[in-house]
Every structure is written in C-alpha cells, then in structure tokens.
Design a protein around this motif. Structure first.
Motif, mmCIF file in Angstrom:
data_model
loop_
_atom_site.group_PDB
_atom_site.id
_atom_site.type_symbol
_atom_site.label_atom_id
_atom_site.label_comp_id
_atom_site.label_asym_id
_atom_site.label_seq_id
_atom_site.Cartn_x
_atom_site.Cartn_y
_atom_site.Cartn_z
ATOM 1 N N GLY A 242 -29.537 -5.420 -20.174
ATOM 2 C CA GLY A 242 -29.550 -4.793 -21.484
ATOM 3 C C GLY A 242 -28.408 -3.837 -21.753
ATOM 4 N N HIS A 243 -27.637 -3.472 -20.750
ATOM 5 C CA HIS A 243 -26.503 -2.574 -20.951
ATOM 6 C C HIS A 243 -25.383 -2.989 -20.001
ATOM 7 C CE1 HIS A 243 -24.061 1.074 -21.027
ATOM 8 N NE2 HIS A 243 -24.666 1.340 -22.184
ATOM 9 N N PRO A 244 -24.148 -3.001 -20.493
ATOM 10 C CA PRO A 244 -23.034 -3.431 -19.629
ATOM 11 C C PRO A 244 -22.892 -2.610 -18.344
ATOM 12 C CG PRO A 244 -22.296 -3.221 -21.899
ATOM 13 C CD PRO A 244 -23.703 -2.721 -21.848
ATOM 14 N N LEU A 245 -23.185 -1.316 -18.398
ATOM 15 C CA LEU A 245 -23.085 -0.484 -17.201
ATOM 16 C C LEU A 245 -24.094 -0.932 -16.149
ATOM 17 C CD1 LEU A 245 -22.046 1.961 -15.593
ATOM 18 C CD2 LEU A 245 -23.737 3.350 -16.819
ATOM 19 N N LEU A 246 -25.338 -1.141 -16.554
ATOM 20 C CA LEU A 246 -26.371 -1.589 -15.615
ATOM 21 C C LEU A 246 -26.065 -2.981 -15.077
ATOM 22 C CD1 LEU A 246 -29.585 -0.355 -17.464
ATOM 23 C CD2 LEU A 246 -28.402 0.717 -15.538
ATOM 24 N N ASN A 247 -25.569 -3.858 -15.965
ATOM 25 C CA ASN A 247 -25.203 -5.204 -15.519
ATOM 26 C C ASN A 247 -24.107 -5.151 -14.457
ATOM 27 O OD1 ASN A 247 -26.981 -6.125 -17.454
ATOM 28 N ND2 ASN A 247 -25.391 -6.735 -18.893
ATOM 29 N N ARG A 248 -23.113 -4.335 -14.693
ATOM 30 C CA ARG A 248 -21.985 -4.231 -13.765
ATOM 31 C C ARG A 248 -22.427 -3.651 -12.419
ATOM 32 N NH1 ARG A 248 -16.352 -2.086 -15.662
ATOM 33 N NH2 ARG A 248 -15.588 -4.120 -15.125
ATOM 34 N N ILE A 249 -23.242 -2.603 -12.442
ATOM 35 C CA ILE A 249 -23.710 -1.987 -11.201
ATOM 36 C C ILE A 249 -24.557 -2.976 -10.397
ATOM 37 C CG2 ILE A 249 -25.234 -0.207 -10.248
ATOM 38 C CD1 ILE A 249 -24.268 1.626 -12.549
ATOM 39 N N ALA A 250 -25.508 -3.629 -11.056
ATOM 40 C CA ALA A 250 -26.379 -4.580 -10.356
ATOM 41 C C ALA A 250 -25.578 -5.759 -9.806
ATOM 42 C CB ALA A 250 -27.472 -5.075 -11.296
ATOM 43 N N ASP A 251 -24.648 -6.255 -10.594
ATOM 44 C CA ASP A 251 -23.824 -7.378 -10.176
ATOM 45 C C ASP A 251 -22.990 -7.010 -8.952
ATOM 46 O OD1 ASP A 251 -23.304 -10.063 -10.934
ATOM 47 O OD2 ASP A 251 -21.308 -9.462 -11.641
ATOM 48 N N SER A 252 -22.348 -5.855 -8.992
ATOM 49 C CA SER A 252 -21.525 -5.399 -7.872
ATOM 50 C C SER A 252 -22.372 -5.168 -6.632
ATOM 51 C CB SER A 252 -20.795 -4.108 -8.235
ATOM 52 O OG SER A 252 -19.909 -4.318 -9.294
ATOM 53 N N PHE A 253 -23.541 -4.568 -6.823
ATOM 54 C CA PHE A 253 -24.440 -4.303 -5.694
ATOM 55 C C PHE A 253 -24.807 -5.591 -4.970
ATOM 56 C CE2 PHE A 253 -28.525 -3.980 -3.685
ATOM 57 C CZ PHE A 253 -28.454 -2.789 -2.996
ATOM 58 N N VAL A 254 -25.239 -6.583 -5.727
ATOM 59 C CA VAL A 254 -25.714 -7.828 -5.121
ATOM 60 C C VAL A 254 -24.576 -8.563 -4.410
ATOM 61 C CG1 VAL A 254 -26.646 -10.123 -5.648
ATOM 62 C CG2 VAL A 254 -27.681 -8.093 -6.655
ATOM 63 N N GLY B 158 -23.652 -2.554 -0.670
ATOM 64 C CA GLY B 158 -24.091 -2.684 -2.060
ATOM 65 C C GLY B 158 -24.041 -1.365 -2.808
ATOM 66 N N LEU B 159 -24.501 -0.297 -2.164
ATOM 67 C CA LEU B 159 -24.461 1.014 -2.804
ATOM 68 C C LEU B 159 -23.031 1.454 -3.086
ATOM 69 C CD1 LEU B 159 -27.272 2.947 -0.919
ATOM 70 C CD2 LEU B 159 -27.287 2.174 -3.296
ATOM 71 N N ALA B 160 -22.137 1.227 -2.145
ATOM 72 C CA ALA B 160 -20.733 1.603 -2.351
ATOM 73 C C ALA B 160 -20.139 0.836 -3.523
ATOM 74 C CB ALA B 160 -19.924 1.354 -1.079
ATOM 75 N N ALA B 161 -20.373 -0.463 -3.572
ATOM 76 C CA ALA B 161 -19.815 -1.273 -4.659
ATOM 77 C C ALA B 161 -20.431 -0.914 -6.003
ATOM 78 C CB ALA B 161 -20.022 -2.756 -4.365
ATOM 79 N N GLY B 162 -21.748 -0.734 -6.026
ATOM 80 C CA GLY B 162 -22.401 -0.366 -7.279
ATOM 81 C C GLY B 162 -21.953 0.994 -7.784
ATOM 82 N N LEU B 163 -21.831 1.949 -6.880
ATOM 83 C CA LEU B 163 -21.377 3.285 -7.252
ATOM 84 C C LEU B 163 -19.952 3.238 -7.786
ATOM 85 C CD1 LEU B 163 -22.009 6.324 -7.292
ATOM 86 C CD2 LEU B 163 -21.169 6.430 -4.942
ATOM 87 N N TYR B 164 -19.072 2.560 -7.061
ATOM 88 C CA TYR B 164 -17.676 2.457 -7.496
ATOM 89 C C TYR B 164 -17.582 1.784 -8.867
ATOM 90 C CZ TYR B 164 -12.856 1.045 -7.900
ATOM 91 O OH TYR B 164 -11.594 0.857 -8.378
ATOM 92 N N SER B 165 -18.269 0.680 -9.017
ATOM 93 C CA SER B 165 -18.219 -0.068 -10.268
ATOM 94 C C SER B 165 -18.757 0.754 -11.439
ATOM 95 C CB SER B 165 -19.016 -1.358 -10.119
ATOM 96 O OG SER B 165 -18.932 -2.139 -11.275
ATOM 97 N N GLY B 166 -19.854 1.457 -11.209
ATOM 98 C CA GLY B 166 -20.430 2.294 -12.267
ATOM 99 C C GLY B 166 -19.521 3.441 -12.662
#
Length: 177
Positions: free
Chosen positions: A24-36, A106-114
């Motif tokens: 529902g939001h580009p930020l959440l999509n990007r964080i989840a995508d990077s994490f996975v 995953g946390l590192a990638a999600g944090l960086y991406s966000g």
C-alpha cells in the motif's frame, strides 16, 4: 534459433524493478522487498559456508591453513561450532544460525533501502551519493550496535564509515556501468 536481445544485466534490471509485495505504500514495499531478497542471500551464504566447512573437515583437510592469513593461527574457527555429525542438534544449530544470519542481512537491507528512499523523498526526489552515504552510515552504525553484545563507540563509528563508503562507491559506480 532466434537469439533474444536480452542479456544477464537486462534480467537483473528487470528483477530489480519487479516488486514482490504491494503493502500500500512505496516505502513499505521497498523495505519488505529488500528484506526478503537480502534475507535469502544471507541464508544461502550461511548454508554454503557450513557446507564448505563440512566438506573440508570430511575430506581431512586442515582448514586452519585455509583462508586469509589472519585466520591462520593453528586453531579451527567455525561460524557454527555446534555443527558436527548427523545429530538433530547439528541440524537445529544450522537452522538457528542460518535464520539469525538471514535476519541480519534482511534487516540491514531493509533499513538501508528505507533510509535511502526516505532521503530521496525528503530531498525532493534527488537520488545521489549523499543519500547513499547517509543511508550507509546509519545502517552501518545500527548493524554494529545490534550484532554484538559488547560494542564500543569505535566499532560503531568504524561501521558507519564503512557503510557510508561502500554505499557511496556503489552509487557512484552504478552510474559508470
């Protein structure tokens, strides 16, 4: 046979543009995508490392003489010291450590991406080396504080500088290739 005009780089770019989630939001999509994506890489890295040590130990090689010179001190060092034999304890240790490592990646990638996305939005859509430097520094500092029980300020600063340098270099080199 007709040759397709797509190469490996085109495949990688199409994978980067495809989102795995719609939250529902580009930020959440990007964080989840990077994490996975990064968690998968972390899990593969952890399992392949243990497979390497299993093969080296099973073949009778002295693994203390393998690897960088800093690791050649005569004692065997394994990331997963409890993994030996075919016991369920070994499998439990493998699963636990693989999960831990994939979570860290995953946390590192999600944090960086966000952070990078937030910086881009805060700066009016500008995506440059400054965003990468800030995101890398904050991610490096956060990872230093969360990966060890006894982290001192020098380790946090070193990790922040390393994160900033790597992400800035990656950003600058992405414009070259």
């Amino acid at each position: 046979m007709e040759k397709s005009g797509r190469n490996v780089m085109d495949e990688i770019r199409s994978f980067e543009k495809a989102s795995l989630f719609d939250l529902g939001h580009p930020l959440l999509n990007r964080i989840a995508d990077s994490f996975v994506k990064a968690a998968g890489v972390g899990a593969l890295q952890a399992v392949s490392r243990e497979a390497y040590f299993t093969v080296v130990d099973g073949a009778g090689f002295d693994s203390s003489n393998l690897g960088p010179p800093s690791e050649n001190n005569g004692s065997k060092k394994h990331r997963f010291p409890n993994l030996r034999g075919e016991s369920s304890k070994s499998l439990d240790a493998l699963v636990k450590n693989t999960g831990k490592e994939s979570l860290q990646w995953g946390l590192a990638a999600g944090l960086y991406s966000g952070i990078a996305y937030g910086m881009k939005e805060a700066r009016g859509g500008a995506h440059d080396w400054r965003n990468s430097a800030v995101a890398g520094a904050l991610t490096g500092a956060a990872m230093a504080m969360t990966t060890s029980e006894r982290t001192n300020h020098e380790q946090v600063v070193q990790s922040a500088l390393t994160g900033a340098a790597i992400s800035t270099a990656a950003n600058l080199l992405s414009n070259v290739f």
